[in-house]
Design an enzyme around this catalytic site. Structure first.
Site, PDB file in Angstrom:
ATOM      1  N   ARG A  43      -6.002   1.265  -4.249  1.00  0.00           N
ATOM      2  CA  ARG A  43      -5.695   0.722  -2.933  1.00  0.00           C
ATOM      3  C   ARG A  43      -6.700   1.317  -1.961  1.00  0.00           C
ATOM      4  O   ARG A  43      -7.059   2.504  -2.066  1.00  0.00           O
ATOM      5  CB  ARG A  43      -4.275   1.110  -2.487  1.00  0.00           C
ATOM      6  CG  ARG A  43      -3.149   0.380  -3.203  1.00  0.00           C
ATOM      7  CD  ARG A  43      -3.070  -1.098  -2.796  1.00  0.00           C
ATOM      8  NE  ARG A  43      -1.932  -1.765  -3.377  1.00  0.00           N
ATOM      9  CZ  ARG A  43      -1.967  -2.532  -4.464  1.00  0.00           C
ATOM     10  NH1 ARG A  43      -3.108  -2.731  -5.101  1.00  0.00           N
ATOM     11  NH2 ARG A  43      -0.870  -3.125  -4.906  1.00  0.00           N
ATOM     12  N   HIS A  80     -10.504  -7.803  -4.276  1.00  0.00           N
ATOM     13  CA  HIS A  80      -9.219  -7.406  -4.892  1.00  0.00           C
ATOM     14  C   HIS A  80      -8.913  -8.273  -6.125  1.00  0.00           C
ATOM     15  O   HIS A  80      -7.876  -8.941  -6.199  1.00  0.00           O
ATOM     16  CB  HIS A  80      -8.080  -7.499  -3.865  1.00  0.00           C
ATOM     17  CG  HIS A  80      -6.892  -6.649  -4.247  1.00  0.00           C
ATOM     18  ND1 HIS A  80      -6.132  -5.956  -3.330  1.00  0.00           N
ATOM     19  CD2 HIS A  80      -6.334  -6.393  -5.456  1.00  0.00           C
ATOM     20  CE1 HIS A  80      -5.158  -5.315  -3.952  1.00  0.00           C
ATOM     21  NE2 HIS A  80      -5.261  -5.569  -5.245  1.00  0.00           N
TER      22      HIS A  80
HETATM   23  C1  GLV Z   1      -2.627  -5.538  -7.613  1.00  0.00           C
HETATM   24  O1  GLV Z   1      -3.186  -5.035  -6.698  1.00  0.00           O
HETATM   25  C2  GLV Z   1      -1.418  -5.047  -8.177  1.00  0.00           C
HETATM   26  O2  GLV Z   1      -0.850  -4.110  -7.602  1.00  0.00           O
HETATM   27  O3  GLV Z   1      -0.977  -5.575  -9.201  1.00  0.00           O
END
Ligand code: GLV
Length: 329
Positions: free
Chosen positions: A244, A292
């Protein structure tokens, strides 16, 4: 099991845990994902009723969630458990409307660990074997060799040894790198030098030519990689963040990249997503970024996992993947 009680014990919901025909509501950020989830859950649980979150949706027994629309929990007061449609649950635990005793489950691997391992292996290989430099050289029309260094001479530190971190560490070990891992509590993994909170972060960081962040965002990890901790890495280290964005203080990372203390970074996650167009990461010559995507939810596998857990709950069993709210993962 953690100290949290299960939905059955808490007696939430009307009759879901008798199990035969549960109602499942989908509260997904992207409406595009709902049909695939509905189909996969319908196939795995033929007697279930699957519906999408809306103002007039009936009260459901279970929910599959990924950043649902505001007001979701007020619209769904009878849930017995919720299933995050991914591995990280920080967005859910940080939702002040999430009922305090509602059990939360997260996807465990579900096809994501392999993707993350591939992402990290690609970035580590690129950095170690200097493919990044050769790419730049091609653009500049430069023919220049760089000396070979064996992967065993390079230490990669994987911060976080959950399902994702372990898969990353194993993939890098198989590629010949010297791999060390850091976890909150002690782990023993063949071929991987394991550190934990009893050692502290500094000996783990010292000597890690590449640092991979693969830990959940919790109060303990938020902004952990600040100027002080980044400075513990050897000069010229490379950072990969697939966890993150908020594990890292972005300004501190930019300063370390600008000064050359950190040679480069491969970033898949950011403090603000989508990454604002004026953010310096977009144009920084030493940053590679992706939107992401290092581990995308594989709906077929994840829906099977959710279905299995709903069946287990219906039978009074305790499925794996229950989030411990005190640890925040
Ligand atoms: C993606 O970021 C997840 O947490 O699966």
């Amino acid at each position: 099991m953690t100290g949290l009680s299960s939905g059955a014990e808490r007696g939430r919901g009307a009759s879901p845990l008798s199990g035969a025909s549960p109602t499942i509501v989908l509260g997904l950020q992207s409406a595009d994902a709902a049909p695939e989830w509905a189909q996969a859950l319908g196939e795995a649980l033929p007697h279930a009723r699957v519906l999408t979150d809306s103002a007039d949706a009936p009260a459901a027994d279970y929910a599959v969630l990924w950043r649902p629309q505001p007001g979701f929990f007020a619209r769904q007061p009878r849930l017995a458990a919720v299933f995050a449609a991914g591995a990280g649950v920080d967005w859910l635990l940080n939702d002040p409307t999430l009922p305090a005793a509602l059990p939360v489950y997260r996807i465990e691997d579900g096809g994501m660990a392999e993707q993350m391992a591939a992402y990290c292996a690609h970035e580590v290989l690129r950095f170690h074997y200097r493919y990044d430099r050769y790419e730049a050289q091609q653009r500049a029309g430069v023919w220049q060799e760089w000396p070979y260094a064996s992967p065993a001479s390079s230490t990669v530190g994987v911060f976080g040894l959950g399902k994702m971190g372990e898969a990353i560490a194993r993939a890098l070990t198989a590629l010949g790198f010297a791999v060390r891992g850091y976890s909150r509590s002690p782990r023993a993994l063949a071929g991987i030098e394991c550190f934990d909170d009893s050692h502290g972060l500094e000996p783990f960081l010292a000597g890690a030519q590449v640092l991979v962040l693969a830990a959940p965002l919790t109060p303990a990890t938020r902004h952990l990689f600040d100027a002080t901790h980044l400075a513990r890495l050897p000069r010229g280290a490379f950072l990969i963040n697939v966890a993150r964005g908020d594990l890292v203080v972005e300004e501190a990372l930019l300063a370390a990249l600008d000064s050359g203390a950190i040679a480069g970074a491969a970033l898949d996650v950011f403090r603000t997503e989508p990454l604002p167009c004026e953010h310096r990461f977009w144009t920084h010559s030493q940053v590679r970024l992706t939107p992401h995507v290092a581990a995308m939810t594989v709906v077929s596998e994840s829906a099977c996992q959710v279905a299995r857990r709903i069946t287990q709950l219906g039978q009074g069993e305790a499925p794996s993947g229950l989030v411990d709210r005190r640890r925040a993962y």
